[in-house]
Design an enzyme around this catalytic site. Structure first.
Site, mmCIF file in Angstrom:
data_model
loop_
_atom_site.group_PDB
_atom_site.id
_atom_site.type_symbol
_atom_site.label_atom_id
_atom_site.label_comp_id
_atom_site.label_asym_id
_atom_site.label_seq_id
_atom_site.Cartn_x
_atom_site.Cartn_y
_atom_site.Cartn_z
ATOM 1 N N HIS A 195 -6.984 -5.689 -1.823
ATOM 2 C CA HIS A 195 -5.897 -4.858 -1.303
ATOM 3 C C HIS A 195 -5.042 -5.697 -0.363
ATOM 4 O O HIS A 195 -5.140 -5.621 0.863
ATOM 5 C CB HIS A 195 -6.482 -3.653 -0.579
ATOM 6 C CG HIS A 195 -5.488 -2.552 -0.349
ATOM 7 N ND1 HIS A 195 -4.826 -1.928 -1.367
ATOM 8 C CD2 HIS A 195 -5.039 -1.967 0.798
ATOM 9 C CE1 HIS A 195 -4.012 -1.004 -0.876
ATOM 10 N NE2 HIS A 195 -4.120 -1.018 0.436
ATOM 11 N N ASP A 222 -8.640 -4.986 -6.257
ATOM 12 C CA ASP A 222 -8.291 -4.006 -5.218
ATOM 13 C C ASP A 222 -9.147 -2.748 -5.380
ATOM 14 O O ASP A 222 -9.079 -2.072 -6.402
ATOM 15 C CB ASP A 222 -6.814 -3.641 -5.352
ATOM 16 C CG ASP A 222 -6.280 -2.861 -4.155
ATOM 17 O OD1 ASP A 222 -7.085 -2.193 -3.474
ATOM 18 O OD2 ASP A 222 -5.065 -2.914 -3.915
ATOM 19 N N SER A 250 0.850 -1.180 0.000
ATOM 20 C CA SER A 250 0.000 0.000 0.000
ATOM 21 C C SER A 250 0.899 1.247 0.000
ATOM 22 O O SER A 250 1.677 1.428 -0.928
ATOM 23 C CB SER A 250 -0.962 -0.036 1.179
ATOM 24 O OG SER A 250 -2.011 0.887 1.012
#
Length: 465
Positions: free
Chosen positions: A416, A384, A299
């Site tokens: 994600h 995602d 991320s």
């Protein structure tokens, strides 16, 4: 109570009502940049409550607040270096018994002498260098379930007889780990180039000599790392790599000034400088081999990986990016309308990439692919909702087109991060081979996982050169 987020100015307002038939009314508003919330109503017939708040302070503190006026009646506890953490209350009287703070390790401030004595007993009965936590208690508080958290082994749970001051084993969270020896995690302090103190966590692979280093960057970025057992760090240590995890500026838990020092500082600013300075510290301390440094993260940590390779190409031997954005403008454009408050907050913290195209190009690694010279491994979930597949596609294909070494693994059934065990094991196996190839550590034999869904877009598509 209720918490309301204003989509226009990113402020938060705590609302209360006197009873179920009354209208909701505003009690306290926290402007953008301030932190706070209602913790509990006091046992005084609706006159006061306990709240956390950073208003008028650098860090958030625990307050007693008038429920009619919102006025602060008492500052119960605060810490100049970090925000208030867990709060232990008496179930009946709602009196504060203890408050935890976590600058680098968890520390307790006690308001109940008997409770403090119990913790001293528990500390003496537990493993060395552990943190003590209470999982639950019986209603009469004579029997407790206590957790002993370590950095070099699984969490151990015991039953505590509060009257006899004795414990007996209950269970271990992951008993199979008891058969192995793990590396302890150290909390470290590192001074950034502008003098700001940073807290980090170091897990060594070898205590006698320097080794390759993996800079493991936490996501968020408005989050933080903590001391404790970290499976990734232990995996890396076992394979011969030291692991450094830094709470760079912009991380939470250290007060609003530390948090907002990261505003507008992505990529080429001080947030990334903190990571670079931390690597240099590890080299200077004889911990890390300067020729074998990897930046690894998911991320925001994936973004920091891309930024590290693009903006400081001489620092890192390789990088591993998991669901990291490569273009900040396209990242924010993909946010759905119902995430409006989040998008507004991100714009305030990152910078206005909507209105300032030059700024977006400055901080987005996609526009600096020509600078990248170290190999990159990318892992992405096709579903995602936060960091769309396009973020991985665009930089992977751009690197391939320019002949820069890049591997790209896509999981069609992931979001994600990787939730399915087969996919997690599959990517870890590929990452392990990648790290061994470029950093020289150990790796198990690996030829994919039968239940994994990995596909390889760079191999399946032809790119014009």
């Amino acid at each position: 109570e209720a918490l309301v987020k204003d989509q226009e100015d990113s402020s938060s307002t705590v609302r209360v009502r006197d009873d179920k038939d009354s209208e909701w009314r505003d009690l306290v508003t926290f402007p953008y940049g301030e932190d706070g919330n209602l913790v509990e109503f006091c046992a005084d017939e609706g006159k006061t409550c306990l709240m956390t708040s950073s208003v008028g302070r650098e860090t958030s503190a625990l307050l007693k607040v008038d429920l009619k006026t919102g006025e602060t009646l008492d500052v119960i506890s605060g810490n100049d270096k970090c925000d208030v953490g867990g709060i232990v209350l008496d179930d009946d009287t709602k009196e504060v018994k203890a408050i935890s703070y976590n600058y680098a390790r968890k520390e307790l401030t006690f308001f109940d002498k008997d409770f403090e004595k119990d913790y001293e007993v528990l500390k003496s009965l537990g493993p060395d260098n552990c943190e003590v936590g209470t999982a639950s208690k019986t209603e009469d508080e004579k029997t407790w379930i206590v957790a002993y958290t370590r950095s070099d082994g699984p969490t151990e749970y015991v039953i505590y007889d509060q009257e006899k001051k004795e414990t007996k084993p209950l269970f271990v969270s992951k008993p199979d780990l008891l058969d192995y020896k793990f590396s302890p995690m150290e909390d470290v302090r590192i001074e950034a180039r502008d003098g700001l103190e940073l807290v980090g966590y170091l897990t060594k692979a070898d205590t006698e000599k320097k080794t390759p280093l993996i800079l493991l960057v936490h996501g968020g970025p408005w989050a933080r790392d903590f001391w404790g057992f970290n499976a990734q760090a232990q995996w890396f240590a076992n394979r011969g790599y030291a692991t450094l995890q830094m709470n760079y500026r912009g991380s939470t838990g250290y007060g609003k000034n530390f948090l907002h020092k990261g505003d507008g500082e992505w990529g080429v600013g001080t947030m990334q400088h903190d990571l670079t300075d931390s690597v240099q510290w590890a080299i200077d301390e004889g911990i890390a081999d300067a020729e074998n440094i990897c930046v690894f993260g998911g991320s925001y940590g994936g973004y920091a990986t891309l930024a590290g390779l693009a903006f400081t190409p001489d620092v890192y031997k390789c990088g591993v990016d998991i669901v990291g954005p490569s273009n900040i403008k396209t990242l924010l454009d993909s946010i759905p309308p119902y995430w409006g408050p989040l998008r507004n907050d991100m714009l305030k913290k990152i910078g206005d990439v909507d209105a300032d195209e030059e700024f977006n190009r400055k901080i987005s690694p996609l526009y600096h692919v020509d600078n990248i010279k170290s190999p990159l491994l990318i892992g992405q979930g096709a579903n995602d909702p936060r960091v769309k597949q396009a973020e991985a596609d665009q930089i992977a294909f751009a690197m391939q087109k320019k002949g820069i070494p890049v591997e790209y693994v896509l999981y069609p059934d992931e979001g994600h991060g990787f939730a399915r065990p087969d996919n997690r094991i599959d990517f870890n196996g590929r990452a392990e081979l990648f790290l061994a190839k470029h950093l020289g550590g150990r790796a198990e034999a690996f030829d994919g996982v039968s239940g994994a869904t990995a596909v390889f877009p760079l191999e399946e598509s032809k790119v014009e050169v």
